[in-house]
Design a protein around this motif. Structure first.
Motif, PDB file in Angstrom:
ATOM      1  N   LYS A  68       8.007   3.805 -11.094  1.00  0.00           N
ATOM      2  CA  LYS A  68       6.636   3.783 -11.604  1.00  0.00           C
ATOM      3  C   LYS A  68       5.970   2.463 -11.236  1.00  0.00           C
ATOM      4  CE  LYS A  68       6.325   4.833 -15.988  1.00  0.00           C
ATOM      5  NZ  LYS A  68       6.556   5.094 -17.423  1.00  0.00           N
ATOM      6  N   LEU A  69       4.681   2.542 -10.984  1.00  0.00           N
ATOM      7  CA  LEU A  69       3.851   1.355 -10.826  1.00  0.00           C
ATOM      8  C   LEU A  69       2.831   1.459 -11.939  1.00  0.00           C
ATOM      9  CD1 LEU A  69       3.420  -1.179  -9.223  1.00  0.00           C
ATOM     10  CD2 LEU A  69       2.018   0.091  -7.609  1.00  0.00           C
ATOM     11  N   GLY A  70       2.984   0.591 -12.952  1.00  0.00           N
ATOM     12  CA  GLY A  70       2.205   0.760 -14.164  1.00  0.00           C
ATOM     13  C   GLY A  70       2.710   2.010 -14.864  1.00  0.00           C
ATOM     14  N   SER A  71       1.810   2.914 -15.239  1.00  0.00           N
ATOM     15  CA  SER A  71       2.211   4.143 -15.923  1.00  0.00           C
ATOM     16  C   SER A  71       2.305   5.343 -14.981  1.00  0.00           C
ATOM     17  CB  SER A  71       1.221   4.453 -17.049  1.00  0.00           C
ATOM     18  OG  SER A  71      -0.065   4.647 -16.510  1.00  0.00           O
ATOM     19  N   GLU A  72       2.014   5.128 -13.693  1.00  0.00           N
ATOM     20  CA  GLU A  72       1.989   6.232 -12.726  1.00  0.00           C
ATOM     21  C   GLU A  72       3.305   6.342 -11.959  1.00  0.00           C
ATOM     22  OE1 GLU A  72      -0.629   7.579  -8.846  1.00  0.00           O
ATOM     23  OE2 GLU A  72      -1.561   6.318 -10.365  1.00  0.00           O
ATOM     24  N   ILE A  73       3.884   7.544 -11.948  1.00  0.00           N
ATOM     25  CA  ILE A  73       5.123   7.791 -11.215  1.00  0.00           C
ATOM     26  C   ILE A  73       4.808   7.851  -9.720  1.00  0.00           C
ATOM     27  CG2 ILE A  73       7.000   9.434 -10.818  1.00  0.00           C
ATOM     28  CD1 ILE A  73       6.587  10.315 -13.763  1.00  0.00           C
ATOM     29  N   LYS A  74       5.505   7.041  -8.937  1.00  0.00           N
ATOM     30  CA  LYS A  74       5.296   7.000  -7.480  1.00  0.00           C
ATOM     31  C   LYS A  74       6.387   7.726  -6.711  1.00  0.00           C
ATOM     32  CE  LYS A  74       1.575   4.620  -7.782  1.00  0.00           C
ATOM     33  NZ  LYS A  74       0.304   5.233  -7.462  1.00  0.00           N
ATOM     34  N   SER A  75       7.561   7.872  -7.315  1.00  0.00           N
ATOM     35  CA  SER A  75       8.671   8.545  -6.649  1.00  0.00           C
ATOM     36  C   SER A  75       9.701   8.906  -7.712  1.00  0.00           C
ATOM     37  CB  SER A  75       9.294   7.620  -5.597  1.00  0.00           C
ATOM     38  OG  SER A  75      10.357   8.260  -4.917  1.00  0.00           O
ATOM     39  N   LEU A  93      20.622   7.159  -0.462  1.00  0.00           N
ATOM     40  CA  LEU A  93      19.471   6.292  -0.670  1.00  0.00           C
ATOM     41  C   LEU A  93      18.283   7.135  -1.112  1.00  0.00           C
ATOM     42  CD1 LEU A  93      19.753   4.030   2.498  1.00  0.00           C
ATOM     43  CD2 LEU A  93      20.509   3.507   0.170  1.00  0.00           C
ATOM     44  N   TYR A  94      17.544   6.622  -2.086  1.00  0.00           N
ATOM     45  CA  TYR A  94      16.387   7.331  -2.637  1.00  0.00           C
ATOM     46  C   TYR A  94      15.222   6.353  -2.732  1.00  0.00           C
ATOM     47  CZ  TYR A  94      20.019  10.580  -4.061  1.00  0.00           C
ATOM     48  OH  TYR A  94      21.074  11.463  -4.068  1.00  0.00           O
ATOM     49  N   GLY A  95      14.018   6.883  -2.892  1.00  0.00           N
ATOM     50  CA  GLY A  95      12.839   6.039  -3.056  1.00  0.00           C
ATOM     51  C   GLY A  95      11.790   6.372  -2.024  1.00  0.00           C
ATOM     52  N   PHE A  96      11.080   5.323  -1.545  1.00  0.00           N
ATOM     53  CA  PHE A  96      10.038   5.544  -0.546  1.00  0.00           C
ATOM     54  C   PHE A  96       9.864   4.313   0.325  1.00  0.00           C
ATOM     55  CE2 PHE A  96       7.855   3.759  -4.220  1.00  0.00           C
ATOM     56  CZ  PHE A  96       7.047   2.781  -3.657  1.00  0.00           C
ATOM     57  N   ASN A  97       9.310   4.544   1.513  1.00  0.00           N
ATOM     58  CA  ASN A  97       8.999   3.467   2.444  1.00  0.00           C
ATOM     59  C   ASN A  97       7.640   3.788   3.059  1.00  0.00           C
ATOM     60  OD1 ASN A  97       8.836   1.492   4.346  1.00  0.00           O
ATOM     61  ND2 ASN A  97      10.664   2.079   5.472  1.00  0.00           N
ATOM     62  N   ASP A  98       6.619   3.025   2.674  1.00  0.00           N
ATOM     63  CA  ASP A  98       5.268   3.212   3.207  1.00  0.00           C
ATOM     64  C   ASP A  98       4.904   2.159   4.247  1.00  0.00           C
ATOM     65  OD1 ASP A  98       4.771   5.443   1.745  1.00  0.00           O
ATOM     66  OD2 ASP A  98       3.498   4.481   0.254  1.00  0.00           O
ATOM     67  N   HIS A  99       5.845   1.263   4.577  1.00  0.00           N
ATOM     68  CA  HIS A  99       5.550   0.156   5.492  1.00  0.00           C
ATOM     69  C   HIS A  99       5.141   0.707   6.850  1.00  0.00           C
ATOM     70  CE1 HIS A  99       6.060  -3.758   7.403  1.00  0.00           C
ATOM     71  NE2 HIS A  99       5.994  -4.235   6.178  1.00  0.00           N
TER      72      HIS A  99
END
Length: 109
Positions: free
Chosen positions: A50-57, A67-73
């Protein structure tokens, strides 16, 4: 402030919300380029980023060694003023979290 992207590994293991990063000032905004996590044991339930209260992944029932998560680079997800990066764990399981970020320059705040 440097324009370089910072990278760091964090270890979390507490059930519930684990704050990973917070902006240095209450008006500061995090620019998150990637969040990749690796559980040290299989987890039953959903892990959320989460970034703040919003779920991003998120991932349901993540397994050891994957491996889990995200890469926006080279792009990024911009948080709101004062919003922290949080990893939510459904149980007390050790998880390594690798983050690439920087803080938004003052003129973008």
């Amino acid at each position: 402030m440097s324009n370089l992207v910072q990278k760091k590994s964090f270890a979390v293991s507490s059930q519930g919300e684990n704050t990973i990063l917070s902006p240095r000032s209450s008006n500061g905004k995090l620019m998150i380029y990637s969040v990749i996590y690796n559980p040290n044991a299989d987890i039953t339930g959903e892990v959320q980023i989460k970034l703040g209260s919003e779920i991003k992944s998120g991932a349901r029932n993540p397994k050891t060694g994957a491996l889990y998560g995200f890469n926006d680079h080279p792009n990024f997800i911009l948080g709101g003023p004062g919003e922290s990066l949080i990893v939510v764990l459904p149980s007390s399981t050790a998880v390594t979290v690798d983050v690439a970020w920087r803080e938004a320059p003052d003129y973008n705040v």
